[in-house]
Motif scaffolding. Structure first.
Motif, mmCIF file in Angstrom:
data_model
loop_
_atom_site.group_PDB
_atom_site.id
_atom_site.type_symbol
_atom_site.label_atom_id
_atom_site.label_comp_id
_atom_site.label_asym_id
_atom_site.label_seq_id
_atom_site.Cartn_x
_atom_site.Cartn_y
_atom_site.Cartn_z
ATOM 1 N N SER A 8 0.803 -1.213 0.000
ATOM 2 C CA SER A 8 0.000 0.000 0.000
ATOM 3 C C SER A 8 0.843 1.273 0.000
ATOM 4 N N PHE A 9 2.108 1.196 0.405
ATOM 5 C CA PHE A 9 2.931 2.398 0.407
ATOM 6 C C PHE A 9 4.108 2.310 -0.563
ATOM 7 N N VAL A 10 4.130 1.320 -1.431
ATOM 8 C CA VAL A 10 5.223 1.158 -2.378
ATOM 9 C C VAL A 10 4.747 1.504 -3.785
ATOM 10 N N ALA A 27 15.647 -10.414 -7.560
ATOM 11 C CA ALA A 27 14.225 -10.592 -7.827
ATOM 12 C C ALA A 27 13.401 -9.768 -6.845
ATOM 13 N N VAL A 28 12.215 -9.428 -7.292
ATOM 14 C CA VAL A 28 11.225 -8.772 -6.445
ATOM 15 C C VAL A 28 10.006 -9.688 -6.439
ATOM 16 N N ARG A 29 9.563 -10.068 -5.251
ATOM 17 C CA ARG A 29 8.398 -10.956 -5.128
ATOM 18 C C ARG A 29 7.240 -10.173 -4.536
ATOM 19 N N VAL A 30 6.073 -10.342 -5.152
ATOM 20 C CA VAL A 30 4.840 -9.735 -4.659
ATOM 21 C C VAL A 30 3.893 -10.865 -4.297
ATOM 22 N N THR A 31 3.407 -10.841 -3.053
ATOM 23 C CA THR A 31 2.527 -11.903 -2.570
ATOM 24 C C THR A 31 1.219 -11.312 -2.067
ATOM 25 N N VAL A 38 6.728 -12.673 -9.458
ATOM 26 C CA VAL A 38 8.156 -12.415 -9.332
ATOM 27 C C VAL A 38 8.635 -11.635 -10.547
ATOM 28 N N VAL A 39 9.478 -10.620 -10.299
ATOM 29 C CA VAL A 39 10.196 -9.910 -11.360
ATOM 30 C C VAL A 39 11.661 -10.299 -11.221
ATOM 31 N N LEU A 40 12.268 -10.764 -12.302
ATOM 32 C CA LEU A 40 13.677 -11.144 -12.310
ATOM 33 C C LEU A 40 14.504 -10.009 -12.902
ATOM 34 N N LEU A 41 15.623 -9.674 -12.230
ATOM 35 C CA LEU A 41 16.460 -8.552 -12.640
ATOM 36 C C LEU A 41 17.906 -8.972 -12.863
ATOM 37 N N ALA A 67 0.670 -5.642 -6.964
ATOM 38 C CA ALA A 67 1.380 -4.862 -5.947
ATOM 39 C C ALA A 67 0.487 -3.816 -5.293
ATOM 40 N N LYS A 68 -0.601 -3.416 -5.959
ATOM 41 C CA LYS A 68 -1.517 -2.423 -5.400
ATOM 42 C C LYS A 68 -2.570 -3.047 -4.478
ATOM 43 N N ALA A 69 -2.650 -4.365 -4.426
ATOM 44 C CA ALA A 69 -3.662 -5.030 -3.594
ATOM 45 C C ALA A 69 -3.478 -4.649 -2.130
ATOM 46 N N SER A 70 -4.589 -4.568 -1.416
ATOM 47 C CA SER A 70 -4.531 -4.130 -0.015
ATOM 48 C C SER A 70 -3.736 -5.078 0.877
#
Length: 95
Positions: A8-10, A27-31, A38-41, A67-70
């Motif tokens: 909510s704040f990212v 990687a960035v993981r969103v759960t 997952v985003v691989l960098l 990523a916008k989910a509450s």
């Protein structure tokens, strides 16, 4: 390492832009309760992104709504990319 940042704040696109400027590997993981993505960098560039529901590699935009989910939690995992030399034997890499 930043773990379990609440979505909510990212500003997810801004986070990816920051990681690009930093030439991050990782990687960035969103759960959320509905899905995980997952985003691989590599060198800050997005190699691809996927979710449990959409396992094919796609652009990072597939995670923006997630990523916008509450209830979204965001984990950033970056570090030094260590690639074995091309001539390494499997036994030297996997033990």
């Amino acid at each position: 390492l930043h773990t379990y940042m609440h979505g909510s704040f990212v500003d997810f696109p801004a986070l990816l832009a920051f990681l690009k400027r930093e030439n991050a590997h990782g990687a960035v993981r969103v759960t959320t309760h509905e899905d995980t993505g997952v985003v691989l960098l590599r060198n800050g560039n997005v190699l691809g992104a996927y979710t449990a529901r959409r396992p094919e590699l796609e652009d990072a935009e597939i995670l923006f709504d997630l990523a916008k989910a509450s209830d979204a939690e965001i984990d950033v995992h970056v570090g030094v990319l260590q690639v074995p030399p091309p001539a390494a034997l499997v036994g030297q890499v996997v033990r």
